[in-house]
Design a protein around this motif. Structure first.
Motif, short mmCIF file in Angstrom:
data_model
loop_
_atom_site.label_atom_id
_atom_site.label_comp_id
_atom_site.label_asym_id
_atom_site.label_seq_id
_atom_site.Cartn_x
_atom_site.Cartn_y
_atom_site.Cartn_z
N TYR A 198 0.51 -32.17 52.47
CA TYR A 198 0.96 -33.47 53.56
C TYR A 198 -0.49 -33.99 53.20
N GLY A 199 -0.56 -35.38 53.46
CA GLY A 199 -1.22 -36.29 53.79
C GLY A 199 -2.04 -36.39 54.51
N VAL A 200 -3.40 -35.67 55.45
CA VAL A 200 -3.88 -36.45 57.00
C VAL A 200 -5.00 -37.73 56.45
N GLY A 201 -4.68 -37.96 57.56
CA GLY A 201 -5.48 -38.92 58.44
C GLY A 201 -6.52 -38.43 59.56
N VAL A 202 -7.78 -38.14 59.02
CA VAL A 202 -8.87 -37.69 60.10
C VAL A 202 -9.57 -38.90 60.53
N GLY A 203 -8.95 -40.20 60.85
CA GLY A 203 -9.52 -41.22 61.67
C GLY A 203 -10.52 -40.93 60.53
N PRO A 204 -11.29 -42.37 61.66
CA PRO A 204 -12.38 -43.08 61.04
C PRO A 204 -13.91 -42.62 60.86
N GLY A 205 -14.15 -41.39 61.73
CA GLY A 205 -15.64 -41.23 61.56
C GLY A 205 -15.90 -40.09 62.26
N ASP A 206 -15.54 -40.77 63.78
CA ASP A 206 -15.75 -39.02 65.00
C ASP A 206 -14.55 -38.22 64.90
N PRO A 207 -14.96 -36.84 64.83
CA PRO A 207 -14.02 -35.62 64.85
C PRO A 207 -13.32 -35.50 65.96
N GLU A 208 -13.55 -36.27 66.60
CA GLU A 208 -12.54 -36.42 68.38
C GLU A 208 -11.88 -37.29 68.33
N LEU A 209 -11.26 -38.38 67.63
CA LEU A 209 -10.58 -39.29 67.12
C LEU A 209 -9.45 -38.10 66.15
N VAL A 210 -9.78 -36.77 65.60
CA VAL A 210 -8.41 -36.45 64.36
C VAL A 210 -7.66 -36.16 66.01
N PRO A 259 7.97 -30.75 48.93
CA PRO A 259 8.92 -31.69 50.28
C PRO A 259 6.76 -31.90 50.98
N THR A 260 7.01 -33.56 51.25
CA THR A 260 5.36 -33.82 51.71
C THR A 260 6.10 -34.35 52.76
N GLU A 261 4.50 -34.75 53.64
CA GLU A 261 4.69 -35.55 55.01
C GLU A 261 3.58 -36.43 55.07
N VAL A 262 3.53 -37.32 55.61
CA VAL A 262 2.29 -37.53 55.70
C VAL A 262 2.07 -37.47 57.09
N VAL A 263 0.63 -37.50 57.99
CA VAL A 263 0.53 -37.58 59.48
C VAL A 263 -0.66 -38.76 59.73
N PRO A 264 -0.38 -40.30 59.88
CA PRO A 264 -1.13 -41.28 59.94
C PRO A 264 -2.39 -40.77 61.13
N GLY A 265 -3.42 -41.78 60.59
CA GLY A 265 -4.44 -41.46 61.62
C GLY A 265 -5.02 -42.42 62.00
N VAL A 266 -6.22 -42.74 62.77
CA VAL A 266 -6.87 -43.93 63.60
C VAL A 266 -7.16 -44.54 62.40
N THR A 267 -6.87 -46.00 62.23
CA THR A 267 -7.82 -46.67 61.06
C THR A 267 -9.36 -47.58 61.18
N SER A 268 -9.85 -47.96 60.66
CA SER A 268 -11.00 -48.31 60.93
C SER A 268 -10.94 -49.45 61.29
N ILE A 269 -9.86 -50.34 61.18
CA ILE A 269 -9.51 -51.19 62.13
C ILE A 269 -9.35 -51.35 63.64
N SER A 270 -8.66 -50.39 63.62
CA SER A 270 -9.07 -49.99 65.27
C SER A 270 -10.60 -49.42 65.23
N GLY A 271 -10.79 -48.75 64.55
CA GLY A 271 -12.53 -47.95 65.32
C GLY A 271 -13.22 -49.08 65.40
N ALA A 272 -13.71 -50.32 64.30
CA ALA A 272 -14.18 -50.97 64.30
C ALA A 272 -14.01 -52.15 66.11
N SER A 273 -12.69 -51.96 66.25
CA SER A 273 -12.49 -53.15 67.34
C SER A 273 -12.98 -52.56 68.17
N ALA A 274 -12.36 -51.25 68.77
CA ALA A 274 -13.14 -50.33 69.99
C ALA A 274 -14.16 -50.44 69.84
N ALA A 275 -14.64 -49.57 68.80
CA ALA A 275 -16.58 -50.65 68.79
C ALA A 275 -17.23 -51.66 69.33
#
Length: 507
Positions: free
Chosen positions: A6-18, A127-143
């Motif tokens: 599994y390739g798992v995205g955990v988002g840009p930094g805030d653990p609540e964005l996992v 067998p492989t699965e990729v789980v997308p995460g919130v990108t730094s671009i989205s996090g920065a735009s929201a900030a």
């Protein structure tokens, strides 16, 4: 049987964005792998840490080099290629043993992420699965509170490692841009933005502790870390001011509803805000519902000074204080939420953060005390003519009656306007049957609770005061005499004949 990768995205930094899915897979994995520099600290692991479980195998994938030089015979690229091959072999050993492996990735795994190097080497074998995460671009735009594109504008994503001239050309040719991989590239990136005749914003450590935002031109190049991003909004999207363009205060106003009575009616969300606030602002009797806290300052005021109360709260927040504006019931129903937002719309308060947390409103409490008289379409009307003329109140009562809506009536009577309940009753009797059910609920949930079920014809204004909520049923509202007492409800459906809704009205 092999394990699953599994390739798992955990988002840009805030653990609540996992994401929920990412958290589930992290907690269930046999092996947790993550990249880090030689210091051993991994931002991806730190983000995922709340979801790790005892007994998991951890595989730190430590880069032999990052930006420094190396004596590897193949140079920097040779050292990195060898590292990726060795890391893939380590993960393959776990997969061959039947263990599921989660590779953590900051942001999104396939968006400039280190995971992609494991994916290229292993995904065709297991067998492989990729789980997308919130990108730094989205996090920065929201900030920033700043959209990047609108309508048909084009967003271009660029690495800051491009040569300055090439970067400037691409920036000049696009509507909006995000430039990643800053750090030591920042001087060339800032120069390219200027060369392209553009202006931009800077976000450092988006959504993490230590987040910082500013205009790009105001940044000290020597202070820029790798985890920073430059954003250039499109011209249309930039018509919405960013948070950087507003005055940032650090404080906030949270408008909360305490419900109709005591602490049992308080939501955990509101209780947490009341406990954390520096200041409490509100009408005196509502503030009295909140237990005293010597750390806090209370600002009680009269019930008729909503605008002044709102301005006071906003001024406190502008000075960096966390302020709870306390309303009874729900703050968005004839209460302080609208008053605060009306004042907060002034230019000087646009930089003050304002939130509203709901509470149980009086109409819901009174309705629940007798059953479900508001179980179908209904209207909520205030009889107070302090902020609107009585003629408007009367027109709205008549319109609701003609539409055959159940009506919840707030602020029915005060010492200055004792006549309005009788006038409202008489207006409604022109459109409703005399035996229409009426509920009078006073201090529901409190020590002085009194609930009366009567009819429109028998409604006695002397039974009503300012602390009473009046519910007038529709033509379909029914009273049922049960073993435990009367119950009132409005059915969820109306009878339909020949495609027309049939509503029983008095002749």
């Amino acid at each position: 049987m092999t394990g699953r990768l599994y390739g798992v995205g955990v988002g840009p930094g805030d653990p609540e964005l996992v994401t929920i899915k990412a958290a589930r897979l992290i907690g269930a994995a046999d092996v947790i792998a993550y990249h880090s520099a030689r210091h051993g600290r991994s931002i991806a692991r730190r983000i995922a840490e709340p979801h790790l479980t005892p007994g998991q195998i951890e595989e730190p994938l430590v880069y032999p080099v990052t930006t420094e030089t190396t004596d590897h015979p193949g140079g920097y690229q040779g050292a990195i290629d060898e590292f990726y091959a060795e890391a893939a072999a380590r993960l393959a050993a776990h997969l061959d043993a039947g263990r599921d492996v989660v590779v953590l990735a900051e942001g999104d795994p396939l968006f400039y992420g280190s995971y992609m190097h494991m994916h290229k080497r292993l995904a065709h074998r297991y067998p492989t699965e990729v789980v997308p995460g919130v990108t730094s671009i989205s996090g920065a735009s929201a900030a920033l509170g700043q959209p990047l594109v609108e309508r048909d504008e084009v967003l271009t994503v660029l690495p800051g490692t491009l040569p300055r001239a090439e970067l400037a050309r691409r920036l000049a040719d696009t509507d909006s841009a995000a430039v990643l991989k800053l750090g030591r590239t920042f001087p060339d990136v800032a120069g390219a933005v200027a060369d392209a005749g553009r202006e931009g914003f800077y976000v450092e450590r988006a959504t993490m502790d230590g987040q910082r935002t500013s205009r790009l031109a105001d940044v000290d190049p020597d202070s820029v870390p790798y985890f920073a991003i430059a954003l250039l909004p499109g011209a249309v999207a930039a018509s919405i001011p960013s948070d950087v363009e507003r005055v940032s205060t650090g404080g906030e106003v949270v408008v909360v509803g305490t419900g109709p009575a005591g602490r049992d009616w308080l939501t955990p969300q509101v209780a947490a805000v009341l406990a954390e606030a520096d200041d409490l602002v509100g009408y005196g009797p509502y503030l009295d519902r909140v237990p005293p806290n010597p750390r806090q300052t209370r600002h009680a005021s009269d019930n008729r000074v909503e605008a002044q109360r709102a301005a006071h709260a906003l001024d406190l927040a502008a000075a960096g204080r966390t302020v709870a504006v306390v309303s009874g019931g729900d703050p968005g129903v004839f209460a302080m939420a609208a008053a605060v937002h009306e004042v907060a719309a002034q230019e000087k308060y646009l930089g003050v953060r304002v939130r509203v947390l709901p509470g149980v409103t009086a109409s819901s409490a009174v309705a629940a005390a007798v059953g479900a008289p508001l179980g179908h379409d209904h209207a909520v009307i205030s009889l107070s003519d302090r902020l609107k003329p009585w003629e408007v109140v009367a027109e709205r009562l008549v319109a609701a009656a003609q539409a055959d809506l159940a009506i919840a009536i707030y602020n029915p009577r005060s010492s200055a306007r004792p006549w309005q309940v009788g006038a409202a009753r008489d207006l409604l009797l022109e459109h409703r049957a005399p035996d229409t059910p009426v509920i009078l609920g006073r201090d529901v949930g409190g020590a002085g609770e009194r609930v009366t079920i009567t009819t429109l014809a028998e409604l006695d204004p002397e039974q009503v005061d300012m602390r009473t909520l009046v519910i007038v049923g529709s033509s379909t509202t029914r009273v049922v005499h049960r073993a435990d007492g009367p119950a009132v409800y409005t059915p969820r459906a109306v009878r339909v004949e020949n495609e027309l809704t049939v509503i029983n009205k008095p002749c």
